[in-house]
Design an enzyme around this catalytic site. Structure first.
Site, PDB file in Angstrom:
ATOM      1  N   SER A 207      24.709  46.232  70.553  1.00  0.00           N
ATOM      2  CA  SER A 207      26.060  46.331  70.024  1.00  0.00           C
ATOM      3  C   SER A 207      27.086  46.167  71.140  1.00  0.00           C
ATOM      4  O   SER A 207      27.077  45.166  71.844  1.00  0.00           O
ATOM      5  CB  SER A 207      26.221  47.660  69.267  1.00  0.00           C
ATOM      6  OG  SER A 207      27.377  47.669  68.481  1.00  0.00           O
ATOM      7  N   HIS A 464      22.766  46.747  61.242  1.00  0.00           N
ATOM      8  CA  HIS A 464      22.974  46.989  62.664  1.00  0.00           C
ATOM      9  C   HIS A 464      22.024  48.073  63.177  1.00  0.00           C
ATOM     10  O   HIS A 464      22.024  49.195  62.690  1.00  0.00           O
ATOM     11  CB  HIS A 464      24.425  47.455  62.820  1.00  0.00           C
ATOM     12  CG  HIS A 464      25.031  47.223  64.158  1.00  0.00           C
ATOM     13  ND1 HIS A 464      25.052  45.995  64.775  1.00  0.00           N
ATOM     14  CD2 HIS A 464      25.690  48.075  65.004  1.00  0.00           C
ATOM     15  CE1 HIS A 464      25.697  46.092  65.932  1.00  0.00           C
ATOM     16  NE2 HIS A 464      26.075  47.349  66.091  1.00  0.00           N
TER      17      HIS A 464
END
Length: 540
Positions: A207, A464
């Site tokens: 990320s 994610h």
């Protein structure tokens, strides 16, 4: 407190001299003095080691200074480090303030101490939207128990304390990235004391940590630190990474704290006198719905007048000019990465109404900020671009719970997939070092989507972190499915082999190299029980 509530609350949410060890009391000698770690049976840990001077007082909003302190007694390195002060999305309470300003420390985990054995090193840069997170948020146990690897994790400044910028040389910005670089340099200089091989370092990030790794690669000298790099679900080409017009945010923050805003110097002087907690709490004043925009302060392109700038031109120009680090790089995204940002829209109010409904009346106002294309689209084109996105992904449909997946697809493309693909394309065209790519499509039974939405009646797809948490333990203690157990072992073998030898393979599937000398672009698709590498030139 219900079991569900408890579960939600758990989420992320110079050359060394010599080393000695006893089985129960591992001790390492550093240039500053001796430190004592912990014996975990299968590995040793050394935590909260200072690598920089405290970024407090006059050091606030300044580049980090290498730690110069010394100690005569053996320093305790057995305690987990405090978080860097942050406005933490995952506290699930009204006041999201956590951590402390004095926080620049590093953790090291090693299979052994002493002797001649040298292990390859993985340096993990944590994620958290450049706004929150900590070195401790992602567990290292999986790697330490299965691979002969040294794992290094760091804290770096976050939010306004790490990324505030006045757009000039007064408050240059990128302090968090400069912290990361200093921690990487410290690792290169000291990891041999922990049986780590300073000539075999892999920079690894997820990320915002993934984007950080890519940004570190924009410095040609990074080749002297790391031999390989991994970026999962983030690159410097994602629209949420490079902040446009940072002075606007600095002025807004200053006004909320009753600071003069006539000059950058007046802002800096005033903010240096404010309590760190007040500066960080002011983040909430710059968000509009929930924790959106998720990134209020992030990396910037620094002014040409900044001496020793971390980033003084856009990564696209750096890559095209051949000035980026030429090292093997693995970059990926998850099929439904956008669930991280979009899932909050499925939170319900007391009447059971989803937040997504707000977008019907406020789309043109909120979309440019929450989807970060205000950083990449001309101001006079924002409404037109917002409308075109709505039409492309929803047609004439309303923003509603029934149409949530269409919105999530938009978030995935705009915030993750497009940015990763654009980075693939530029590296393939302009670099000769290998570029490896995969797309992960294997949903976790419980992931970030359910946590952020606070709902367990929705399938968000492969969101994610669904791949990352197979490699680094999630803060949420959720048992793996049978498929995940196999995938975790395969991913760990992949990371271990790449880290040790530079070769890259997932199960029986070999990654294909992409660079300026290859035809097409090869991407591996990883699914629950299969993997396949194909030419996806059309993806670029």
């Amino acid at each position: 407190m219900t079991i569900l509530a408890k579960l939600i609350l758990l989420i992320f949410c110079t050359v060394p001299i010599y080393s000695i060890q006893t089985p129960s009391d591992p001790i390492v000698q550093l240039p500053n003095g001796k430190i004592r770690g912990l014996n975990h049976g299968s590995y040793f840990s050394f935590e909260s080691i200072p690598y920089a001077e405290p970024p407090i007082g006059e050091n606030r909003f300044e580049p980090p200074k290498p730690f110069t302190g010394n100690w005569s007694d053996i320093r305790d390195a057995t305690k987990s480090p405090p978080k860097c002060m942050q406005w933490d999305q995952y506290l699930f309470k009204e006041d999201l303030l956590d951590g402390q300003e004095d926080c620049l420390t590093i953790n090291i985990y090693t299979p052994s101490i002493g002797g001649n054995k040298k292990y390859p090193v993985v340096v993990l840069i944590h994620g958290g939207a450049f706004m929150f997170g900590t070195a401790d948020q992602s567990g290292h146990d999986y790697l330490m128990k299965r691979q002969d690897t040294v794992v290094v994790k760091m804290n770096y400044r976050l939010g306004p304390l790490g990324f505030l910028s006045t757009g000039d040389d007064v408050i240059s910005g990128n302090f968090g990235l400069k912290d990361q670089l200093l921690a990487l340099e410290w690792t290169k200089a000291n990891v041999a004391a922990f049986n780590g091989d300073p000539e075999s370092i892999t920079a690894f990030g997820f990320s915002a940590g993934a984007a950080s790794v890519h940004l570190q690669m924009m410095n040609k000298n990074f080749e002297k630190i790391a031999k390989r790099a991994v970026s999962l679900s983030g690159t410097s080409f994602c629209d949420w990474v490079i902040m446009k017009n940072p002075a606007r945010r600095a002025i807004a923050l200053a006004k909320h704290l009753d600071c003069p805003t006539e000059t950058s110097s007046s802002i800096k002087l005033c903010l240096k006198k404010k309590k760190a907690a007040d500066i960080v709490r002011a983040v909430s004043k710059l968000q509009n719905i929930g924790y959106n925009p998720a990134i209020v302060f992030g990396p910037v392109i620094e002014s040409k007048t900044v001496s020793n700038a971390f980033l003084s031109e856009h990564p696209e120009n750096i890559i095209k000019s051949g000035k980026s680090a030429q090292i093997p790089w693995l970059a990926s995204y998850s099929k439904d990465d956008g669930g991280y940002n979009a899932a909050e829209l499925m939170q319900q109010d007391s009447n059971g109404k989803e937040m997504i409904e707000i977008l019907n009346d406020r789309w043109n106002e909120l979309a440019p900020v929450n989807l970060f294309f205000e950083n990449s689209v001309d101001e006079n084109q924002l409404d037109a671009y917002s409308n075109s996105l709505r039409e492309k992904y929803l047609g004439n449909k309303r923003f509603s719970a029934e149409n949530y997946k269409l919105v999530q697809n938009m978030y995935t493309d705009l915030l993750f997939a497009n940015g990763v693909r654009n980075a693939w394309k530029l590296h393939k065209q302009y670099t000769n070092s290998p570029v490896y790519a995969y797309v992960f499509d294997s949903p976790a039974p419980l992931g970030i989507g359910q946590m952020i939405s606070r709902r367990f009646d929705i399938s968000f797809g492969t969101v994610h972190g669904d791949d990352f948490f197979l490699m680094f333990k999630s803060p949420v203690p959720v048992p793996f499915s049978k498929t995940q157990v196999v995938q975790s072992e395969t991913f760990l073998n992949m990371v271990g082999e790449f880290n040790a030898n530079g070769t890259l393979q997932f199960a029986d599937c070999k990654f294909r190299e992409n660079n300026a000398n290859t035809n097409g672009f090869y991407v591996m698709e990883i699914k629950p029980n299969s993997c396949e590498t194909s030419n996806f030139e059309n993806m670029l």
